[in-house]
Motif scaffolding. Structure first.
Motif, PDB file in Angstrom:
ATOM      1  N   GLU A  89       0.809  -1.217   0.000  1.00 49.89           N
ATOM      2  CA  GLU A  89       0.000   0.000   0.000  1.00 49.89           C
ATOM      3  C   GLU A  89       0.840   1.264   0.000  1.00 49.89           C
ATOM      4  O   GLU A  89       0.418   2.283  -0.531  1.00 49.89           O
ATOM      5  N   SER A  90       2.030   1.211   0.590  1.00 53.88           N
ATOM      6  CA  SER A  90       2.781   2.455   0.736  1.00 53.88           C
ATOM      7  C   SER A  90       4.249   2.138   0.937  1.00 53.88           C
ATOM      8  O   SER A  90       4.677   0.988   0.871  1.00 53.88           O
ATOM      9  N   GLY A  91       5.057   3.176   1.181  1.00 47.96           N
ATOM     10  CA  GLY A  91       6.475   2.996   1.450  1.00 47.96           C
ATOM     11  C   GLY A  91       7.328   3.128   0.202  1.00 47.96           C
ATOM     12  O   GLY A  91       6.941   3.759  -0.780  1.00 47.96           O
ATOM     13  N   VAL A  92       8.514   2.525   0.258  1.00 46.80           N
ATOM     14  CA  VAL A  92       9.427   2.491  -0.879  1.00 46.80           C
ATOM     15  C   VAL A  92       9.643   1.032  -1.272  1.00 46.80           C
ATOM     16  O   VAL A  92       9.312   0.121  -0.517  1.00 46.80           O
ATOM     17  N   ILE A  93      10.202   0.817  -2.460  1.00 47.70           N
ATOM     18  CA  ILE A  93      10.574  -0.536  -2.864  1.00 47.70           C
ATOM     19  C   ILE A  93      11.946  -0.828  -2.280  1.00 47.70           C
ATOM     20  O   ILE A  93      12.936  -0.189  -2.627  1.00 47.70           O
ATOM     21  N   ASP A  94      11.988  -1.749  -1.339  1.00 44.93           N
ATOM     22  CA  ASP A  94      13.224  -2.143  -0.676  1.00 44.93           C
ATOM     23  C   ASP A  94      13.258  -3.667  -0.702  1.00 44.93           C
ATOM     24  O   ASP A  94      12.640  -4.338   0.132  1.00 44.93           O
ATOM     25  N   CYS A  95      13.938  -4.198  -1.689  1.00 39.78           N
ATOM     26  CA  CYS A  95      13.905  -5.646  -1.962  1.00 39.78           C
ATOM     27  C   CYS A  95      15.315  -6.193  -1.893  1.00 39.78           C
ATOM     28  O   CYS A  95      16.233  -5.662  -2.527  1.00 39.78           O
ATOM     29  N   VAL A  96      15.506  -7.248  -1.095  1.00 41.14           N
ATOM     30  CA  VAL A  96      16.812  -7.878  -0.970  1.00 41.14           C
ATOM     31  C   VAL A  96      16.715  -9.298  -1.522  1.00 41.14           C
ATOM     32  O   VAL A  96      15.852 -10.074  -1.094  1.00 41.14           O
ATOM     33  N   VAL A  97      17.590  -9.620  -2.458  1.00 40.86           N
ATOM     34  CA  VAL A  97      17.677 -10.977  -2.989  1.00 40.86           C
ATOM     35  C   VAL A  97      18.828 -11.685  -2.284  1.00 40.86           C
ATOM     36  O   VAL A  97      19.964 -11.198  -2.282  1.00 40.86           O
ATOM     37  N   LEU A  98      18.513 -12.807  -1.634  1.00 35.09           N
ATOM     38  CA  LEU A  98      19.518 -13.600  -0.907  1.00 35.09           C
ATOM     39  C   LEU A  98      19.935 -14.749  -1.817  1.00 35.09           C
ATOM     40  O   LEU A  98      19.086 -15.517  -2.295  1.00 35.09           O
ATOM     41  N   LEU A  99      21.226 -14.879  -2.072  1.00 37.79           N
ATOM     42  CA  LEU A  99      21.713 -15.721  -3.157  1.00 37.79           C
ATOM     43  C   LEU A  99      22.098 -17.129  -2.729  1.00 37.79           C
ATOM     44  O   LEU A  99      22.515 -17.935  -3.554  1.00 37.79           O
ATOM     45  N   GLY A 100      21.998 -17.449  -1.435  1.00 36.19           N
ATOM     46  CA  GLY A 100      22.321 -18.815  -1.008  1.00 36.19           C
ATOM     47  C   GLY A 100      23.806 -19.120  -1.222  1.00 36.19           C
ATOM     48  O   GLY A 100      24.651 -18.365  -0.745  1.00 36.19           O
ATOM     49  N   PRO A 101      24.172 -20.210  -1.955  1.00 35.39           N
ATOM     50  CA  PRO A 101      23.272 -21.072  -2.730  1.00 35.39           C
ATOM     51  C   PRO A 101      22.649 -22.227  -1.948  1.00 35.39           C
ATOM     52  O   PRO A 101      21.689 -22.828  -2.416  1.00 35.39           O
ATOM     53  N   SER A 102      23.166 -22.554  -0.760  1.00 40.26           N
ATOM     54  CA  SER A 102      22.584 -23.670  -0.011  1.00 40.26           C
ATOM     55  C   SER A 102      21.530 -23.147   0.942  1.00 40.26           C
ATOM     56  O   SER A 102      21.524 -21.957   1.291  1.00 40.26           O
ATOM     57  N   PRO A 103      20.606 -24.008   1.400  1.00 41.41           N
ATOM     58  CA  PRO A 103      19.630 -23.561   2.405  1.00 41.41           C
ATOM     59  C   PRO A 103      20.313 -22.999   3.651  1.00 41.41           C
ATOM     60  O   PRO A 103      19.909 -21.959   4.184  1.00 41.41           O
ATOM     61  N   GLN A 104      21.380 -23.666   4.108  1.00 37.33           N
ATOM     62  CA  GLN A 104      22.066 -23.222   5.321  1.00 37.33           C
ATOM     63  C   GLN A 104      22.666 -21.833   5.132  1.00 37.33           C
ATOM     64  O   GLN A 104      22.591 -20.977   6.026  1.00 37.33           O
ATOM     65  N   GLN A 105      23.272 -21.580   3.964  1.00 34.78           N
ATOM     66  CA  GLN A 105      23.850 -20.258   3.706  1.00 34.78           C
ATOM     67  C   GLN A 105      22.756 -19.198   3.636  1.00 34.78           C
ATOM     68  O   GLN A 105      22.936 -18.077   4.115  1.00 34.78           O
ATOM     69  N   LEU A 106      21.609 -19.547   3.061  1.00 33.18           N
ATOM     70  CA  LEU A 106      20.526 -18.570   2.984  1.00 33.18           C
ATOM     71  C   LEU A 106      20.003 -18.207   4.372  1.00 33.18           C
ATOM     72  O   LEU A 106      19.752 -17.033   4.660  1.00 33.18           O
ATOM     73  N   PHE A 107      19.852 -19.188   5.243  1.00 31.85           N
ATOM     74  CA  PHE A 107      19.396 -18.887   6.604  1.00 31.85           C
ATOM     75  C   PHE A 107      20.377 -17.949   7.311  1.00 31.85           C
ATOM     76  O   PHE A 107      19.971 -17.039   8.038  1.00 31.85           O
ATOM     77  N   THR A 108      21.662 -18.161   7.091  1.00 32.71           N
ATOM     78  CA  THR A 108      22.660 -17.283   7.693  1.00 32.71           C
ATOM     79  C   THR A 108      22.569 -15.878   7.103  1.00 32.71           C
ATOM     80  O   THR A 108      22.662 -14.878   7.835  1.00 32.71           O
ATOM     81  N   GLN A 109      22.391 -15.784   5.780  1.00 35.00           N
ATOM     82  CA  GLN A 109      22.268 -14.467   5.144  1.00 35.00           C
ATOM     83  C   GLN A 109      21.071 -13.700   5.700  1.00 35.00           C
ATOM     84  O   GLN A 109      21.166 -12.496   5.989  1.00 35.00           O
ATOM     85  N   TYR A 110      19.958 -14.399   5.886  1.00 36.02           N
ATOM     86  CA  TYR A 110      18.769 -13.719   6.409  1.00 36.02           C
ATOM     87  C   TYR A 110      18.979 -13.302   7.869  1.00 36.02           C
ATOM     88  O   TYR A 110      18.564 -12.207   8.284  1.00 36.02           O
ATOM     89  N   ALA A 111      19.651 -14.163   8.661  1.00 37.86           N
ATOM     90  CA  ALA A 111      19.919 -13.812  10.059  1.00 37.86           C
ATOM     91  C   ALA A 111      20.880 -12.630  10.151  1.00 37.86           C
ATOM     92  O   ALA A 111      20.735 -11.775  11.034  1.00 37.86           O
ATOM     93  N   GLN A 112      21.853 -12.563   9.246  1.00 36.46           N
ATOM     94  CA  GLN A 112      22.751 -11.408   9.225  1.00 36.46           C
ATOM     95  C   GLN A 112      21.992 -10.128   8.894  1.00 36.46           C
ATOM     96  O   GLN A 112      22.371  -9.041   9.331  1.00 36.46           O
ATOM     97  N   LEU A 113      20.901 -10.263   8.170  1.00 40.02           N
ATOM     98  CA  LEU A 113      20.113  -9.109   7.741  1.00 40.02           C
ATOM     99  C   LEU A 113      19.156  -8.632   8.827  1.00 40.02           C
ATOM    100  O   LEU A 113      19.087  -7.436   9.139  1.00 40.02           O
ATOM    101  N   THR A 114      18.408  -9.568   9.443  1.00 40.57           N
ATOM    102  CA  THR A 114      17.331  -9.187  10.364  1.00 40.57           C
ATOM    103  C   THR A 114      17.558  -9.658  11.800  1.00 40.57           C
ATOM    104  O   THR A 114      16.756  -9.357  12.671  1.00 40.57           O
ATOM    105  N   GLY A 115      18.654 -10.395  12.044  1.00 37.38           N
ATOM    106  CA  GLY A 115      18.958 -10.816  13.405  1.00 37.38           C
ATOM    107  C   GLY A 115      18.806 -12.313  13.601  1.00 37.38           C
ATOM    108  O   GLY A 115      18.015 -12.971  12.930  1.00 37.38           O
ATOM    109  N   TYR A 116      19.586 -12.840  14.531  1.00 36.17           N
ATOM    110  CA  TYR A 116      19.555 -14.260  14.859  1.00 36.17           C
ATOM    111  C   TYR A 116      18.483 -14.533  15.910  1.00 36.17           C
ATOM    112  O   TYR A 116      18.100 -13.656  16.680  1.00 36.17           O
ATOM    113  N   GLN A 117      18.007 -15.760  15.928  1.00 38.49           N
ATOM    114  CA  GLN A 117      17.054 -16.183  16.944  1.00 38.49           C
ATOM    115  C   GLN A 117      17.651 -15.974  18.336  1.00 38.49           C
ATOM    116  O   GLN A 117      18.783 -16.380  18.607  1.00 38.49           O
TER     117      GLN A 117
END
Length: 798
Positions: free
Chosen positions: A281-309
């Motif tokens: 509905e609003s805001g700016v386009i702020d899109c991050v593509v996480l490149l993996g390539p493995s599932p484990q690497q992608l989970f780490t990339q996302y945690a580096q972005l938004t924080g670890y559990q």
């Protein structure tokens, strides 16, 4: 929902390489609107795509506080340039970005082959903000003057006035070679996202939805705008950082590709692809593509972005007993004693809204709970805890000091006329705390201090409910979109962040209460990307039926792959009364999931585990005791989540990424990398089918130790006592030798180690231990991490 096709033109001659990435202008020829595109490849193997108006009449909302830090941007160089495109590369050399001039599109390439195309179908969309005609200011005081045309929207009896006109944004992405996508919680739906051409798009809009519909794409209590795509050789992620109402369409298809290496007759090959269209509905386009390539690497990339559990205190991984509501102090003590009498371990008992004085949070009903601190001390002597509820609405009561403090401190959300917004919730007429303000969060955090929260002790923990926010007389039972928050931002901009901020403030309050020493425990119903940093969430007001038990598994898996690892569903169902068989099966499932709480509504019959006859009591006792014995392993996989981003609960494809048979399985899952669980979720069954993945691997039934070869589907006979769980060959799992009466006992009990040999007669695993409650593991490195390896018949520990 699909939106128009606007042929934006990339003005390649405006390309500038900066420390923050590549910047260039985009022009929409029909409207002559100019946008600013920033592309930032980061050292974490992610690529950020940011698009905003070049010269907006006022700043557009950019989501704060979700990213933990700005990732380090790679140094870019121009690799190739032509009249039609420019190709950028960076030091790692594995990936490139290519921007096409007209029609504008942006490709992320690996080995010169497109993996992701942004704006592949020309659906880039950004409605520019408008100023009121003849106005010299664009502040909120002008909102009520302009209610005509597109600026006014009516929903039933509700009127939504847009201060600066419609401001929606959107774009599409093509994920090349992918035919399975996941994520976008929270929806009561399967793990793999469905093609939306047969119905509604997925909606991300946090709402209080009582007894929600199943197989639905409507938004529930929380939202994480993260989509994961997986194929055998790569896992990708798309993170759409936007907190306003968002819709996502998913289309699966195939595309023809020409391959110059093959003869002309065989030139065309068919490749799957998934097209994803986002519209907010609003805001700016702020899109991050996480490149993996493995599932484990992608989970780490996302945690580096938004924080670890967050690493939970050990007690939070035990069993929780909750009801709306335990009647009084004697009731709480009787239930507590019942667990001891029936030899069932548990750690936490919970109080819902009825414990307060007239639904005023931070208070106690003095008739029902005359000695709350004494009650907590009674539980604490047994090393058990009390959790109480604290919702975001504050009863409008000029005689109540806390309400007056919030009012006088400007801590409430306002309406568009600038007055304190009021809506209806449990106490009746209520005002809503504005947690988007750091001052309000700090004030709220101080409310948990032992000197302010009378009757509280250090063994009291907190439950944030109704924080979507729920407003009984509001549009869709939530806050109007034109309500105004700190900084003049409308609620529409940040709706999905509201519960995230209350969760943040509550956690900070408990940490401050302990002098920064003790780990908090806070459960929240509403959440957003990054909420994993604060604690636990659950799936809300479910129903006591087999269908809700079944859907809870894909719901929790979807949350897990989207970073929300400490998650659970109300065991037994919140509303209606479960039959004994369903209750047992739900306990069996809940004991094999991260957050394990029995909870029920006040209209339901009491359902403490000993109220259904000795057979049911024995079955529930067994699975809770097994949960407690397995807690060293659960604690270890939470340590992994806290340090690597890998969720404790994992779809099979995470551990077996190359096996096609795992891609659509969502009735069974891995706990860490060693255990496979398949809870029974059908009534009256005598046999279940379990996919045992991993051709060439060995699996062991944890109860019988019988070995099975992987890469096939087993048909297993089951009784009411059977819970199919298998340990993977090649793994070592640490358990407690006994279960104790609560998690505090585990610190005194010996460990048992189960070694499951692989086909090479080897195995390894690890065990993480600390004091279970403080931050000393972080601040003083006071922890024990042991790796066990079995080679040539010798078990090594180091």
């Amino acid at each position: 929902m699909e939106g128009p096709n606007l042929q934006h033109r990339a003005l390649l001659d405006t390309l500038v390489l900066t420390e923050k990435g590549a910047r260039l202008k985009l022009l929409e020829p029909d409207t002559q609107t100019t946008l600013l595109l920033t592309v930032s490849p980061c050292k974490t193997d992610t690529v950020r795509i940011l698009i905003d108006e070049l010269q907006p009449i006022k700043a557009r909302y950019r989501v704060p506080d979700v990213r933990t830090e700005e990732p380090q941007v790679e140094h870019l160089r121009v690799e190739r340039r032509s009249e039609d495109s420019v190709t950028l590369s960076w030091s790692s050399g594995r990936h490139q970005v290519r921007v096409w001039r007209f029609p504008f599109r942006l490709e992320i390439l690996s080995e010169d082959k497109a993996m992701v195309t942004f704006n592949s179908k020309g659906r880039l969309w950004l409605e520019t903000l408008q100023g009121p005609p003849g106005a010299t200011s664009h502040g909120s005081e002008l909102q009520e003057d302009h209610t005509g045309g597109l600026w006014k929207e009516t929903f039933r009896q509700f009127v939504d006035i847009k201060a600066n006109g419609p401001s929606s944004i959107g774009s599409d992405l093509c994920l090349h070679g992918f035919s399975h996508v996941y994520g976008l919680p929270e929806h009561a739906d399967g793990l793999q996202l469905r093609d939306t051409r047969d119905g509604e798009p997925y909606r991300l809009y946090n709402l209080d939805v009582f007894a929600y519909d199943l197989s639905s794409r409507l938004g529930l209590y929380g939202s994480v705008p993260l989509l994961l795509a997986h194929k055998p050789d790569r896992t990708l992620g798309v993170f759409w950082l936007n907190a306003s109402e968002t819709f996502v369409n998913v289309h699966y298809s195939t595309s023809d590709h020409q391959d110059g290496r093959t003869p002309p007759v065989k030139r065309r090959r068919v490749e799957p692809q998934t097209d994803v269209h986002w519209l907010s509905e609003s805001g700016v386009i702020d899109c991050v593509v996480l490149l993996g390539p493995s599932p484990q690497q992608l989970f780490t990339q996302y945690a580096q972005l938004t924080g670890y559990q967050a690493l939970p205190p050990l007690f939070a991984l035990g069993y929780h007993q909750c009801r709306w509501n335990y009647a009084d102090e004697d009731d709480v003590k009787a239930v507590d004693a019942g667990f001891d009498r029936h030899d069932i371990p548990y750690d936490v008992i919970w109080l819902d809204i009825e414990h307060t004085d007239g639904k005023r949070y931070f208070t106690w009903d003095s008739a029902l709970f005359p000695e709350p601190a004494g009650l907590q001390l009674h539980l604490e002597k047994k090393k058990r805890k009390l959790v109480v509820i604290s919702d975001p609405h504050i009863k409008v009561d000029p005689d109540w000091l806390l309400y007056c403090e919030a009012r006088d401190g400007q801590h409430f959300v306002k309406n568009r006329q600038g007055q304190i917004y009021q809506g209806s919730c449990w106490p009746g007429e209520s005002s809503y705390l504005d947690f988007t303000s750091s001052d309000t969060r700090a004030w709220y955090s101080r409310c948990f201090g032992l000197d302010k929260y009378k009757g509280s002790t250090p063994s009291l923990f907190v439950w944030n409910d109704m924080n979507e926010p729920s407003v009984f007389d509001g549009p869709e039972q939530t806050m109007p979109k034109d309500a105004v928050h700190y900084g003049g931002w409308e609620h529409r901009e940040l709706h999905n962040l509201y519960g995230f901020y209350q969760h943040m403030a509550t956690v900070e309050g408990l940490i401050t209460r302990s002098g920064g020493v003790e780990r908090p425990f806070v459960l929240s119903r509403s959440f957003f990307a990054g909420s994993q940093r604060f604690g636990a969430i659950w799936t809300g007001d479910n129903v006591a039926s087999w269908e809700y038990l079944r859907i809870s598994i894909p719901m929790l898996l979807s949350l897990s792959v989207a970073g929300i690892a400490f998650c659970g569903a109300d065991v037994g169902g919140f509303v209606q009364d479960p039959e004994p068989e369903l209750l047992v099966r739900w306990y069996q499932a809940g004991a094999l999931q991260p957050f394990f709480r029995g909870h029920s509504a006040k209209e339901t019959k009491r359902r403490e585990p000993w109220l259904f006859g000795e057979d049911v009591t024995a079955a529930i006792r067994t699975v809770i005791q097994q949960r407690y014995c397995l807690l060293p392993y659960w604690y270890t996989v939470f340590h992994q989540a806290h340090t690597s981003g890998l969720p404790p609960l994992r779809p099979l494809w995470v551990e077996f990424p190359r096996e096609q048979s795992t891609l659509t399985v969502d009735n069974q899952y891995m706990i860490g990398g060693a255990l496979l669980a398949c809870p029974v979720t059908e009534a009256g069954v005598q046999e279940v089918k379990v996919l045992i993945p991993g051709s060439g691997e060995v699996w062991y039934d944890v109860h019988s130790a019988k070995a099975y070869n992987g890469g096939r589907t087993l048909s297993l006979p089951v009784t009411l006592d059977t819970v199919p769980v298998f340990q993977r060959g090649g793994s070592v799992v640490c358990r407690s030798a006994e279960c104790g009466s609560c998690t505090a006992d585990l610190q005194q009990l010996p460990l048992s180690i189960t070694v499951a040999l692989d086909s090479q007669e080897a195995a390894d695993g690890e065990c993480y231990l600390d004091d279970g409650h403080s931050f000393r593991y972080r601040d003083n490195k006071a922890f024990c991490l042991r790796r066990f390896t079995l080679l040539s018949g010798r078990l090594l520990c180091r």
